[in-house]
Write a protein that holds these residues in place. Structure first.
Motif, short mmCIF file in Angstrom:
data_model
loop_
_atom_site.label_atom_id
_atom_site.label_comp_id
_atom_site.label_asym_id
_atom_site.label_seq_id
_atom_site.Cartn_x
_atom_site.Cartn_y
_atom_site.Cartn_z
N UNK A 154 3.55 -10.03 97.00
CA UNK A 154 4.80 -9.74 97.70
C UNK A 154 5.78 -9.00 96.80
N UNK A 155 5.91 -9.42 95.54
CA UNK A 155 6.82 -8.75 94.61
C UNK A 155 6.33 -7.32 94.35
N UNK A 156 5.03 -7.16 94.12
CA UNK A 156 4.50 -5.83 93.90
C UNK A 156 4.68 -4.92 95.10
N UNK A 157 4.45 -5.45 96.29
CA UNK A 157 4.61 -4.65 97.50
C UNK A 157 6.07 -4.25 97.70
N UNK A 158 6.99 -5.19 97.47
CA UNK A 158 8.40 -4.88 97.63
C UNK A 158 8.86 -3.84 96.62
N UNK A 159 8.43 -3.97 95.38
CA UNK A 159 8.81 -3.00 94.35
C UNK A 159 8.27 -1.62 94.69
N UNK A 160 7.01 -1.56 95.13
CA UNK A 160 6.43 -0.27 95.51
C UNK A 160 7.15 0.35 96.68
N UNK A 161 7.55 -0.47 97.66
CA UNK A 161 8.26 0.06 98.82
C UNK A 161 9.61 0.64 98.42
N UNK A 162 10.35 -0.08 97.58
CA UNK A 162 11.66 0.41 97.16
C UNK A 162 11.54 1.65 96.28
N UNK A 163 10.52 1.69 95.43
CA UNK A 163 10.29 2.88 94.61
C UNK A 163 9.96 4.08 95.50
N UNK A 164 9.11 3.87 96.49
CA UNK A 164 8.76 4.96 97.40
C UNK A 164 9.97 5.46 98.16
N UNK A 182 1.76 -1.16 104.52
CA UNK A 182 1.18 -2.03 105.54
C UNK A 182 0.02 -2.84 105.00
N UNK A 183 -0.81 -2.19 104.19
CA UNK A 183 -1.94 -2.89 103.56
C UNK A 183 -1.42 -3.98 102.62
N UNK A 184 -0.40 -3.65 101.82
CA UNK A 184 0.11 -4.60 100.84
C UNK A 184 0.76 -5.82 101.52
N UNK A 185 1.58 -5.56 102.53
CA UNK A 185 2.26 -6.68 103.20
C UNK A 185 1.25 -7.54 103.96
N UNK A 186 0.31 -6.90 104.65
CA UNK A 186 -0.73 -7.67 105.35
C UNK A 186 -1.59 -8.43 104.35
#
Length: 283
Positions: A154-164, A182-186
């Motif tokens: 979850x932390x990695x997905x959130x960081x990647x989303x904000x960076x993107x 979508x892949x990361x959150x799922x």
């Protein structure tokens, strides 16, 4: 006794629908945040709030669509309505904190890391708060290492989303980033579900007087889904985005008129006011 857990009771339908909603929320959130960072015109707080709400609703909708397919064969599942609604509020509020940090501080390492950790922990809190809203005649047990792994995802997905959101421009790159998100959150959701085991109380049956997952969650999902669709219309018809990615990415540059350089008179042409040179006459 140990219950038989089935997280895919509807086959690929619930994971597929959950993934689509996660991608939709991520795509809208990324575009809203990028809209504020790469174009100076417009109301920045409003666009950041809309992006945070899209991300939060997308994550929450993904989670509970996935939960429709979760069943325990030996016990009926019901849901606590206030806790279910609270999990949606937590998702939106915590995601808003991370989005506003990046929206005003940019994608520098320290603000991005802080925003990613806060948002990721909020997503994990939403997931496990939603799990706490689930009631059955038994007890839920969690595999701690798998839970920790889900939080890290979850932390990695959130960081990647904000960076993107802070760095990626253009429709196609944003679309690709939303698919990855979508892949990361799922993946975070189903990793967390893999940590669950159920100990069913002896004599538990299938009947229940509460709300079943389908009867409760399906009507509750209508609101967030409608909101995401309305947000999609707002984003799609935003004048800045209609101009195209090229103009949008250069929108914050001030365009000034180009003044022509002064033309020096030719050596063969007399200058005005020079008495030493004869003036040319037109016939």
């Amino acid at each position: 006794m140990n219950g038989t857990v089935d997280g895919f009771s509807y086959g690929i339908v619930t994971p597929g629908a959950a993934y689509v909603m996660a991608c939709l929320g991520a795509a809208l959130g990324l575009r809203c945040v990028a809209r504020t960072l790469h174009y100076a015109q417009g109301r920045k707080p409003a666009w950041l709030a809309l992006g945070a709400a899209c991300l939060g609703c997308g994550i929450w909708t993904m989670h509970f669509i996935g939960m429709i397919g979760f069943q325990v064969e030996q016990a009926a599942i019901t849901y606590n309505v206030p806790l279910t609604v609270l999990s949606l509020v937590v998702a939106i509020v915590v995601v808003s904190v991370g989005v506003f940090i990046v929206g005003y501080r940019g994608a520098a390492p320290v603000p991005l890391a802080a925003a990613g950790v806060v948002t990721g922990l909020g997503v994990a809190a939403m997931h496990y708060l939603g799990m706490a809203a689930m009631h059955l005649d038994g007890e839920l047990h969690y595999n701690v290492p798998v839970v920790v792994l889900s939080v890290l995802i979850a932390v990695g997905a959130a960081t990647a989303a904000l960076w993107a959101a802070a760095t990626i421009r253009g429709s196609l790159p944003s679309f690709g980033a939303s698919l990855i998100m979508g892949v990361a959150v799922s993946g975070m959701h189903y990793t967390g579900m893999a940590a669950v085991s159920v100990h069913v109380h002896t004599g538990a049956g299938h009947t229940s007087n509460g709300h079943t997952p389908t009867s409760l969650l399906s009507p509750m999902l209508i609101g967030p889904v409608v909101f995401l669709l309305v947000a999609a219309v707002i984003v799609m018809f935003d004048p800045v985005l209609i101009l195209g990615d090229g103009d949008w990415s250069r929108g914050d540059r001030v365009r000034r008129p180009v003044r022509p350089a002064p033309v020096e008179p030719s050596a063969f042409e007399p200058r005005s006011g020079d008495p030493s040179r004869p003036q040319s006459h037109r016939r």
